[in-house]
Each structure stands twice: as C-alpha cells, then as structure tokens.
Motif scaffolding. Structure first.
Motif, mmCIF file in Angstrom:
data_model
loop_
_atom_site.group_PDB
_atom_site.id
_atom_site.type_symbol
_atom_site.label_atom_id
_atom_site.label_comp_id
_atom_site.label_asym_id
_atom_site.label_seq_id
_atom_site.Cartn_x
_atom_site.Cartn_y
_atom_site.Cartn_z
ATOM 1 N N ALA A 43 0.827 -1.210 0.000
ATOM 2 C CA ALA A 43 0.000 0.000 0.000
ATOM 3 C C ALA A 43 0.860 1.259 0.000
ATOM 4 N N LEU A 44 1.898 1.285 0.836
ATOM 5 C CA LEU A 44 2.766 2.463 0.881
ATOM 6 C C LEU A 44 3.482 2.661 -0.446
ATOM 7 N N SER A 45 3.909 1.574 -1.073
ATOM 8 C CA SER A 45 4.569 1.680 -2.368
ATOM 9 C C SER A 45 3.612 2.256 -3.412
ATOM 10 N N ARG A 46 2.350 1.788 -3.393
ATOM 11 C CA ARG A 46 1.351 2.290 -4.346
ATOM 12 C C ARG A 46 1.096 3.780 -4.144
ATOM 13 N N LEU A 47 1.159 4.265 -2.903
ATOM 14 C CA LEU A 47 0.864 5.667 -2.600
ATOM 15 C C LEU A 47 2.103 6.551 -2.652
ATOM 16 N N GLY A 48 3.244 5.980 -3.040
ATOM 17 C CA GLY A 48 4.438 6.790 -3.260
ATOM 18 C C GLY A 48 5.293 7.020 -2.038
ATOM 19 N N TYR A 49 5.292 6.071 -1.113
ATOM 20 C CA TYR A 49 6.105 6.225 0.091
ATOM 21 C C TYR A 49 7.037 5.030 0.259
ATOM 22 N N ARG A 50 8.133 5.314 0.953
ATOM 23 C CA ARG A 50 9.036 4.270 1.405
ATOM 24 C C ARG A 50 9.278 4.481 2.890
ATOM 25 N N VAL A 51 9.828 3.478 3.548
ATOM 26 C CA VAL A 51 10.086 3.571 4.989
ATOM 27 C C VAL A 51 11.570 3.784 5.204
ATOM 28 N N GLU A 52 11.893 4.821 5.953
ATOM 29 C CA GLU A 52 13.284 5.094 6.314
ATOM 30 C C GLU A 52 13.472 4.690 7.775
ATOM 31 N N TRP A 53 14.389 3.775 7.996
ATOM 32 C CA TRP A 53 14.584 3.229 9.337
ATOM 33 C C TRP A 53 15.633 4.031 10.090
ATOM 34 N N GLU A 54 15.366 4.244 11.358
ATOM 35 C CA GLU A 54 16.266 5.018 12.212
ATOM 36 C C GLU A 54 16.726 4.132 13.366
ATOM 37 N N GLY A 55 17.714 3.292 13.089
ATOM 38 C CA GLY A 55 18.220 2.386 14.112
ATOM 39 C C GLY A 55 17.122 1.476 14.613
ATOM 40 N N LEU A 56 17.036 1.348 15.943
ATOM 41 C CA LEU A 56 16.007 0.514 16.550
ATOM 42 C C LEU A 56 14.793 1.322 16.972
ATOM 43 N N GLY A 57 14.768 2.595 16.615
ATOM 44 C CA GLY A 57 13.691 3.460 17.077
ATOM 45 C C GLY A 57 12.452 3.425 16.220
ATOM 46 N N GLY A 58 12.418 2.627 15.160
ATOM 47 C CA GLY A 58 11.249 2.573 14.298
ATOM 48 C C GLY A 58 11.498 3.296 12.998
ATOM 49 N N GLY A 59 10.515 3.263 12.105
ATOM 50 C CA GLY A 59 10.670 3.869 10.792
ATOM 51 C C GLY A 59 9.742 5.051 10.595
ATOM 52 N N THR A 60 10.074 5.881 9.620
ATOM 53 C CA THR A 60 9.233 7.019 9.246
ATOM 54 C C THR A 60 9.017 6.985 7.745
ATOM 55 N N LEU A 61 7.911 7.602 7.302
ATOM 56 C CA LEU A 61 7.590 7.622 5.879
ATOM 57 C C LEU A 61 8.370 8.717 5.175
ATOM 58 N N GLN A 62 8.862 8.365 4.006
ATOM 59 C CA GLN A 62 9.515 9.329 3.125
ATOM 60 C C GLN A 62 8.954 9.130 1.729
ATOM 61 N N GLU A 63 8.767 10.244 1.015
ATOM 62 C CA GLU A 63 8.248 10.132 -0.342
ATOM 63 C C GLU A 63 9.276 9.443 -1.235
ATOM 64 N N THR A 64 8.775 8.600 -2.121
ATOM 65 C CA THR A 64 9.658 7.904 -3.046
ATOM 66 C C THR A 64 10.197 8.886 -4.065
ATOM 67 N N ASP A 65 11.502 8.804 -4.330
ATOM 68 C CA ASP A 65 12.100 9.697 -5.323
ATOM 69 C C ASP A 65 11.512 9.415 -6.689
ATOM 70 N N SER A 66 11.127 10.458 -7.390
ATOM 71 C CA SER A 66 10.541 10.303 -8.723
ATOM 72 C C SER A 66 11.621 9.953 -9.726
#
Length: 414
Positions: A391-414
């Motif tokens: 779903a995130l890939s379809r909506l143009g997002y990827r997950v950026e991981w920050e160590g063990l603290g969890g991930g945040t959404l980042q827009e996929t580079d066009s």
C-alpha cells in the motif's frame, strides 16, 4: 511389646500356661495396657497374623472374569499361524495390523469384508513367531461392537481352528493397540515435511478402502484438493519380498476409477510396471522426495485452476471497498491462482488486496512524509488494508529506518 513380654517372662520364669499369663499381665502393667493387647500384638508383625482391613481391588468379579477369558484367548493365539477377522470397523483393524508389523489382505465375502492377517515370514513357511502380535490384535478386534475371529492354531503339529465373537470375549476398560501416527519412518518423514508446506491440499491418513477385484486395499494416504471435489490416493510401496510385491502389483492392477499415485522404492524395480497400469509413479531411495509428489499435485492443480478461471465472469466487481483476493476466490469456490487473469474494473490490486480508488485517495490524504510507520499502519488498518508495504509503495512512500527506534515515511524519489 515383644521386648516387654520377653523381659517379663524372664523375670517370672515361664514354664506353663499360668506362668505365661502372669508374664503377660506383668508386661501389660509395665506398658499401661490390657493384657489382651499384649497377647494380640506379640506377633502381629508376622505375615500370618496380619489382618486385611481394606483392599484397592482393580476389578470386580465380572470384570475379572472378562480379563481371564481375554487372557485365555490371547494365550491360544500365541500358537496361531493365520487370523481371519470380520469386523464392523475394518479400517481400525488394518491400522492396528500395520502397527504390529503384520501383513493383511482385505477380502470381500458374502458375509462382508474379511481381514486375513499373517506375518511376513508366512510367505516362506508356516510359523508361530507372530503369535504375540496376534494376541495384541485381539484387543483392537474386541473393541468393536460386532466381530468374528477365526484363527488357525498350530497345536503341536495339529492344525486346529479357534472361533471367537463379541459373545465370547470382551475387553472393558482395556485400551486397544496403541496407534502411533505412522507405520514406518518413511511415511512419517514424508507426512511431516509435506504438512509443513502451505499448499491447497490436505493430507489424509489411511482413507477409505478401495475395491481391487474381489478384495480391497487401504492406501497409506490421500490428497484432498481444497477447492474441488477431488481426491488423489497415495501408496508408499517399500516392502521387499517378491511375493509381497507380486501381490501388491495385483492389487494395483485391479484398482479402477480412482486417481492413484504410487511411491516405489527404487530397489524393487517395478516403477515401469506400475506406470503401465495407468497409475502415476514416483521413485524414491531412503525417503520420498516431497518435491516430486508436489510436482504431480501441481499438474492436477493446474487443470482445476484453468477450469475455474474459465468459469469466472469476464469482470468481477466485489461489493466491498476493500477485500482480499483470498476472500474473492473463496466466494467462487476456487483458489487465488484462478484470479490471475481476472479483471476488476472497480478496484485496484494492491498486493493481494483489492481496493477501490476512492479509498486509496482518502488514505493518501491522511498520510504524510515524516509520519511514523506505526501511525501509517494505524491509518491503513482503519480502512482494512493489511498489506502495509504494498500500500505504501502504491501511494508513493518508502520507509526510512532510524536504528532501533522505528521507521518514518519518506516520499519515493521520482
């Protein structure tokens, strides 16, 4: 008590009944009890003087008699060379026979099915070495409601016949032959590895008997396809004696109107002969290769998938805004593979989920770059979308991981 009595006897000098009585009274006075207590307890620790006051009896009279009759029948079976059984539950008997390492034939007679049981060495000579196994088998036989057993008994060189039925022997409270899951390590190994796979086939242990001319056989397994009324029987053939192989080939030749797969030990060298009887064959050495069996199942499955796909409508429009392909396939009584070529004009495929475009637009409005993955999953879950990555890939997002603290959404580079 005994020490006090003997010390009193020494002091009194016991030489008669009267002096014995005086010694007992003296010992009683010293212990502060009545003389009758001394007399009763003087040798109370001896086995012959002990009194039974309670008994934990395992069986009552009737049950004890049943057990005695069972033991007599089992003792007679120790000298049996062949056993013939008619039972209301032949399948349970066949399972027990296999557990005990015996050979069997299941014949059809005018009075019903008859199980003829012998031992492997019986193929070569008369022998009584399987008497213990026959005796154990009687427990399973007697468990059924209606049964009749005839045994050929070797009475010191004289052949005799013993006949028993449910009127002669009963086995209340006694378990039948313990039934482990499988007859051999080859079968257990195969079943364990097959069941670990996520397939659309259910493995059935010892299915219903198959007719083979005037006799019947019970295959080791059957495969039931989850999305069609289809059963493939599976027999593992590994016993090495020529007589057994010939008998098994005869059974396979007479099996009709069923789909049968046979796994044959390569050392037997009869794979081509079985294949000539229109049965599918896979060979094995030591262990049955699951991949070879799965390849056969896939061939059948591809036919069912093609038939199911051809029966589907040209366009499928589910009522739900969000629905999994598994749910759609289940509604049509087929597997997900049958939907590979289907068109869903009102939905988009997001992984293995169908989602209406309007729902995707609403979800997109609630997501934003920098949002935590946990928050994004909560939004998707609210709309019934379980495949986060797709779903995130379809909506143009990827997950950026920050160590063990969890991930945040980042827009996929066009």
């Amino acid at each position: 008590v005994r020490r006090a009595a003997f010390e009193a006897a020494e002091a009194v000098g016991v030489a008669s009944e009267s002096t014995r009585d005086r010694a007992i009274e003296r010992a009683a006075d010293g212990l502060g009890v009545d003389s009758e207590v001394i007399d009763d307890d003087l040798y109370a620790d001896r086995d012959t003087r002990q009194v039974l006051v309670d008994a934990d009896v395992r069986w009552g009279p009737d049950t004890l008699l049943d057990q005695y009759n069972l033991s007599l029948a089992q003792t007679a079976l120790f000298d049996a060379t062949e056993v013939r059984v008619r039972s209301a539950d032949p399948k349970a008997l066949v399972s027990a026979v296999k557990r005990l390492g015996l050979l069997y034939e299941l014949r059809r007679t005018d009075d019903g099915r008859e199980l003829v049981v012998t031992g492997p060495d019986r193929l070569f000579r008369r022998t009584r070495r399987y008497g213990t196994a026959f005796a154990r088998l009687l427990r399973t036989v007697a468990k059924t409601a209606e049964w009749r057993l005839e045994a050929t008994i070797d009475d010191r060189g004289t052949e005799r016949t013993m006949t028993l039925s449910e009127r002669d022997v009963s086995v209340p409270g006694v378990d039948p032959v313990a039934e482990p899951d499988f007859d051999s390590g080859v079968e257990a190994d195969f079943a364990g590895r097959f069941r670990a796979l996520d397939l659309d086939w259910t493995l059935v242990r010892e299915p219903e008997p198959l007719e083979t001319g005037t006799r019947v056989m019970i295959p080791d397994f059957a495969f039931d396809y989850d999305h069609a009324d289809f059963r493939l029987y599976f027999e593992v053939m590994g016993f090495w004696t020529p007589e057994y192989v010939e008998k098994k080939l005869g059974q396979l030749a007479d099996v009709e109107d069923v789909d049968l797969l046979v796994a044959v030990d390569e050392s037997l060298g009869v794979g081509e002969e079985i294949a000539a009887r229109d049965h599918r064959v896979v060979t094995y050495a030591g262990r049955v290769r699951v991949k070879r069996v799965v390849d056969v199942l896939r061939e059948y499955e591809s036919e069912f998938v093609a038939e199911a796909a051809a029966a589907l409508p040209a366009e499928i429009v589910p009522d739900d805004d969000v629905v999994t392909l598994e749910a759609v396939a289940e509604g049509y009584g087929t597997g997900v593979e049958a939907l590979d070529g289907a068109r869903f004009p009102a939905h988009e495929r997001v992984g293995r989920t169908l989602v209406r475009p309007a729902v995707l637009e609403t979800v997109a409005d609630e997501l934003d770059s920098g949002m935590t993955l946990a928050a994004a999953e909560a939004v998707l879950d609210e709309y019934g979308i379980g495949e986060t990555s797709a779903a995130l890939s379809r909506l143009g997002y990827r997950v950026e991981w920050e160590g063990l603290g969890g991930g945040t959404l980042q827009e996929t580079d066009s």
